[in-house]
Design a protein around this motif. Structure first.
Motif, PDB file in Angstrom:
ATOM      1  N   GLN A 196     -20.226   7.766  -7.239  1.00 58.46           N
ATOM      2  CA  GLN A 196     -18.654   8.238  -7.442  1.00 58.46           C
ATOM      3  C   GLN A 196     -17.634   7.016  -6.903  1.00 58.46           C
ATOM      4  O   GLN A 196     -16.705   6.630  -7.492  1.00 58.46           O
ATOM      5  CB  GLN A 196     -18.336   9.316  -6.687  1.00 58.46           C
ATOM      6  CG  GLN A 196     -19.187  10.606  -7.693  1.00 58.46           C
ATOM      7  CD  GLN A 196     -18.846  12.027  -6.836  1.00 58.46           C
ATOM      8  OE1 GLN A 196     -18.938  11.749  -5.523  1.00 58.46           O
ATOM      9  NE2 GLN A 196     -18.635  12.898  -7.790  1.00 58.46           N
ATOM     10  N   GLU A 197     -18.134   6.541  -5.477  1.00 58.06           N
ATOM     11  CA  GLU A 197     -17.364   5.349  -4.960  1.00 58.06           C
ATOM     12  C   GLU A 197     -17.340   4.416  -5.654  1.00 58.06           C
ATOM     13  O   GLU A 197     -16.129   3.432  -5.910  1.00 58.06           O
ATOM     14  CB  GLU A 197     -17.982   5.190  -3.446  1.00 58.06           C
ATOM     15  CG  GLU A 197     -17.657   6.100  -2.355  1.00 58.06           C
ATOM     16  CD  GLU A 197     -18.446   6.014  -1.119  1.00 58.06           C
ATOM     17  OE1 GLU A 197     -18.840   4.773  -0.960  1.00 58.06           O
ATOM     18  OE2 GLU A 197     -18.404   6.857  -0.324  1.00 58.06           O
ATOM     19  N   GLU A 198     -18.535   3.720  -6.240  1.00 55.38           N
ATOM     20  CA  GLU A 198     -18.407   2.562  -7.134  1.00 55.38           C
ATOM     21  C   GLU A 198     -17.783   2.671  -8.335  1.00 55.38           C
ATOM     22  O   GLU A 198     -16.723   1.828  -8.442  1.00 55.38           O
ATOM     23  CB  GLU A 198     -19.946   2.374  -7.651  1.00 55.38           C
ATOM     24  CG  GLU A 198     -20.167   1.187  -8.101  1.00 55.38           C
ATOM     25  CD  GLU A 198     -20.116  -0.373  -7.253  1.00 55.38           C
ATOM     26  OE1 GLU A 198     -19.531  -1.051  -7.827  1.00 55.38           O
ATOM     27  OE2 GLU A 198     -20.248  -0.094  -6.160  1.00 55.38           O
ATOM     28  N   ARG A 199     -17.647   3.855  -9.080  1.00 55.37           N
ATOM     29  CA  ARG A 199     -16.628   4.136 -10.158  1.00 55.37           C
ATOM     30  C   ARG A 199     -15.274   3.890  -9.824  1.00 55.37           C
ATOM     31  O   ARG A 199     -14.437   3.637 -10.565  1.00 55.37           O
ATOM     32  CB  ARG A 199     -17.249   5.467 -11.036  1.00 55.37           C
ATOM     33  CG  ARG A 199     -18.428   5.360 -11.768  1.00 55.37           C
ATOM     34  CD  ARG A 199     -18.772   6.425 -12.339  1.00 55.37           C
ATOM     35  NE  ARG A 199     -18.874   7.518 -11.536  1.00 55.37           N
ATOM     36  CZ  ARG A 199     -18.438   9.094 -11.765  1.00 55.37           C
ATOM     37  NH1 ARG A 199     -18.328   9.196 -13.251  1.00 55.37           N
ATOM     38  NH2 ARG A 199     -18.582   9.825 -11.008  1.00 55.37           N
ATOM     39  N   LEU A 218      -9.302   6.044  -0.811  1.00 55.32           N
ATOM     40  CA  LEU A 218      -9.902   5.651   0.732  1.00 55.32           C
ATOM     41  C   LEU A 218     -10.151   6.893   1.536  1.00 55.32           C
ATOM     42  O   LEU A 218     -11.172   6.830   2.210  1.00 55.32           O
ATOM     43  CB  LEU A 218      -8.856   4.345   1.067  1.00 55.32           C
ATOM     44  CG  LEU A 218      -8.905   3.122   0.287  1.00 55.32           C
ATOM     45  CD1 LEU A 218      -7.726   2.416   0.718  1.00 55.32           C
ATOM     46  CD2 LEU A 218     -10.156   2.482   0.124  1.00 55.32           C
ATOM     47  N   HIS A 219      -9.072   7.741   1.391  1.00 50.71           N
ATOM     48  CA  HIS A 219      -9.134   8.950   2.212  1.00 50.71           C
ATOM     49  C   HIS A 219     -10.414   9.620   2.102  1.00 50.71           C
ATOM     50  O   HIS A 219     -11.292  10.102   2.997  1.00 50.71           O
ATOM     51  CB  HIS A 219      -7.936   9.751   2.203  1.00 50.71           C
ATOM     52  CG  HIS A 219      -8.151  10.849   3.013  1.00 50.71           C
ATOM     53  ND1 HIS A 219      -7.988  10.928   4.536  1.00 50.71           N
ATOM     54  CD2 HIS A 219      -8.301  12.281   2.776  1.00 50.71           C
ATOM     55  CE1 HIS A 219      -8.219  12.302   4.838  1.00 50.71           C
ATOM     56  NE2 HIS A 219      -8.293  13.145   3.847  1.00 50.71           N
ATOM     57  N   ARG A 220     -10.857   9.955   0.868  1.00 47.90           N
ATOM     58  CA  ARG A 220     -11.891  10.686   0.337  1.00 47.90           C
ATOM     59  C   ARG A 220     -13.291  10.015   0.678  1.00 47.90           C
ATOM     60  O   ARG A 220     -14.237  10.366   1.132  1.00 47.90           O
ATOM     61  CB  ARG A 220     -11.948  10.857  -1.111  1.00 47.90           C
ATOM     62  CG  ARG A 220     -10.878  11.827  -1.601  1.00 47.90           C
ATOM     63  CD  ARG A 220     -10.873  12.425  -2.920  1.00 47.90           C
ATOM     64  NE  ARG A 220     -12.139  13.226  -2.826  1.00 47.90           N
ATOM     65  CZ  ARG A 220     -12.750  13.490  -4.243  1.00 47.90           C
ATOM     66  NH1 ARG A 220     -12.117  13.016  -5.237  1.00 47.90           N
ATOM     67  NH2 ARG A 220     -13.862  14.068  -4.378  1.00 47.90           N
ATOM     68  N   VAL A 221     -13.321   8.576   0.755  1.00 51.81           N
ATOM     69  CA  VAL A 221     -14.413   7.743   1.067  1.00 51.81           C
ATOM     70  C   VAL A 221     -14.666   7.899   2.400  1.00 51.81           C
ATOM     71  O   VAL A 221     -15.822   7.942   2.856  1.00 51.81           O
ATOM     72  CB  VAL A 221     -14.213   6.060   0.373  1.00 51.81           C
ATOM     73  CG1 VAL A 221     -15.106   5.357   1.373  1.00 51.81           C
ATOM     74  CG2 VAL A 221     -14.177   5.991  -1.021  1.00 51.81           C
ATOM     75  N   LEU A 259      -0.655   5.387  -4.310  1.00 47.93           N
ATOM     76  CA  LEU A 259      -1.006   6.811  -3.988  1.00 47.93           C
ATOM     77  C   LEU A 259      -2.504   7.046  -4.149  1.00 47.93           C
ATOM     78  O   LEU A 259      -3.225   7.731  -3.244  1.00 47.93           O
ATOM     79  CB  LEU A 259       0.006   7.885  -4.337  1.00 47.93           C
ATOM     80  CG  LEU A 259       1.417   7.661  -3.819  1.00 47.93           C
ATOM     81  CD1 LEU A 259       2.120   8.525  -4.384  1.00 47.93           C
ATOM     82  CD2 LEU A 259       1.385   7.876  -2.317  1.00 47.93           C
ATOM     83  N   MET A 260      -2.754   6.980  -5.570  1.00 49.66           N
ATOM     84  CA  MET A 260      -4.139   7.299  -5.915  1.00 49.66           C
ATOM     85  C   MET A 260      -5.115   6.397  -4.954  1.00 49.66           C
ATOM     86  O   MET A 260      -6.252   7.080  -4.603  1.00 49.66           O
ATOM     87  CB  MET A 260      -4.328   7.068  -7.278  1.00 49.66           C
ATOM     88  CG  MET A 260      -3.570   7.854  -8.225  1.00 49.66           C
ATOM     89  SD  MET A 260      -3.846   7.413 -10.015  1.00 49.66           S
ATOM     90  CE  MET A 260      -5.276   6.689 -10.133  1.00 49.66           C
ATOM     91  N   GLU A 261      -4.925   5.234  -4.773  1.00 47.88           N
ATOM     92  CA  GLU A 261      -5.650   4.251  -3.921  1.00 47.88           C
ATOM     93  C   GLU A 261      -5.958   4.670  -2.588  1.00 47.88           C
ATOM     94  O   GLU A 261      -7.140   4.861  -2.015  1.00 47.88           O
ATOM     95  CB  GLU A 261      -5.175   2.842  -4.146  1.00 47.88           C
ATOM     96  CG  GLU A 261      -6.140   1.804  -3.512  1.00 47.88           C
ATOM     97  CD  GLU A 261      -5.708   0.374  -3.567  1.00 47.88           C
ATOM     98  OE1 GLU A 261      -4.849   0.161  -2.792  1.00 47.88           O
ATOM     99  OE2 GLU A 261      -5.684  -0.169  -4.672  1.00 47.88           O
ATOM    100  N   ARG A 262      -4.812   5.037  -1.977  1.00 45.30           N
ATOM    101  CA  ARG A 262      -4.987   5.758  -0.577  1.00 45.30           C
ATOM    102  C   ARG A 262      -5.665   7.182  -0.470  1.00 45.30           C
ATOM    103  O   ARG A 262      -6.385   7.246   0.318  1.00 45.30           O
ATOM    104  CB  ARG A 262      -3.542   6.050   0.053  1.00 45.30           C
ATOM    105  CG  ARG A 262      -2.723   4.909   0.305  1.00 45.30           C
ATOM    106  CD  ARG A 262      -1.378   5.043   0.991  1.00 45.30           C
ATOM    107  NE  ARG A 262      -0.734   4.058   1.144  1.00 45.30           N
ATOM    108  CZ  ARG A 262       0.658   3.939   1.335  1.00 45.30           C
ATOM    109  NH1 ARG A 262       1.321   4.861   1.232  1.00 45.30           N
ATOM    110  NH2 ARG A 262       1.224   2.927   1.560  1.00 45.30           N
TER     111      ARG A 262
END
Length: 136
Positions: A94-97, A82-85, A76-79
């Protein structure tokens, strides 16, 4: 004198009874496995229901349940990430971290599964007509 907390007691008590009733109904619906029924129970027309709790496997079953919940939350955190990206809400840093953190979480889940002789597929509970808990 009644406090605001006192007014919630009947509602909380009713909620607890509702949860207890739901749990009782859920456990009453578990089908018995073959070999768990006596000859007399096997001859009846109505299906027998049993809760199977094996003391030998309770630790492994508990670990499997806990790791299943952790894996569900990780996915769920991964999804959400990805939604925020996709929305462009994050900076490149932030995307890299976030990507690195998610990869480390996945690697740690694999290590935990290996430690308990499980696979990630073992964590995907079959919910019967609803399908599996985790997406493929």
């Amino acid at each position: 004198m009644t406090t605001p907390a006192d007014r919630h007691l009947p509602a909380e008590s009713a909620r607890r009874r509702e949860v207890a009733d739901a749990a009782r109904r859920a456990f009453a619906l578990l089908p018995a496995r073959s070999g768990e029924l006596s000859d007399a129970e096997q001859r009846t027309d109505r299906p027998a229901r049993r809760l199977h709790a094996d003391p030998e496997t309770v630790e492994r079953d508990l670990v499997t349940l806990v790791l299943t919940i952790v894996e569900l939350l990780r996915q769920l955190m991964e999804r959400q990430a990805l939604h925020r990206v996709d929305q462009g809400d994050l900076t490149e840093d932030q995307e890299e971290r976030l990507g690195l953190t998610l990869m480390l979480l996945h690697d740690r889940m694999v290590e935990l599964c290996d430690h308990y002789d499980l696979t990630l597929e073992d964590l995907n509970l079959d919910l019967g007509p609803l399908g599996t808990l985790l997406p493929p």
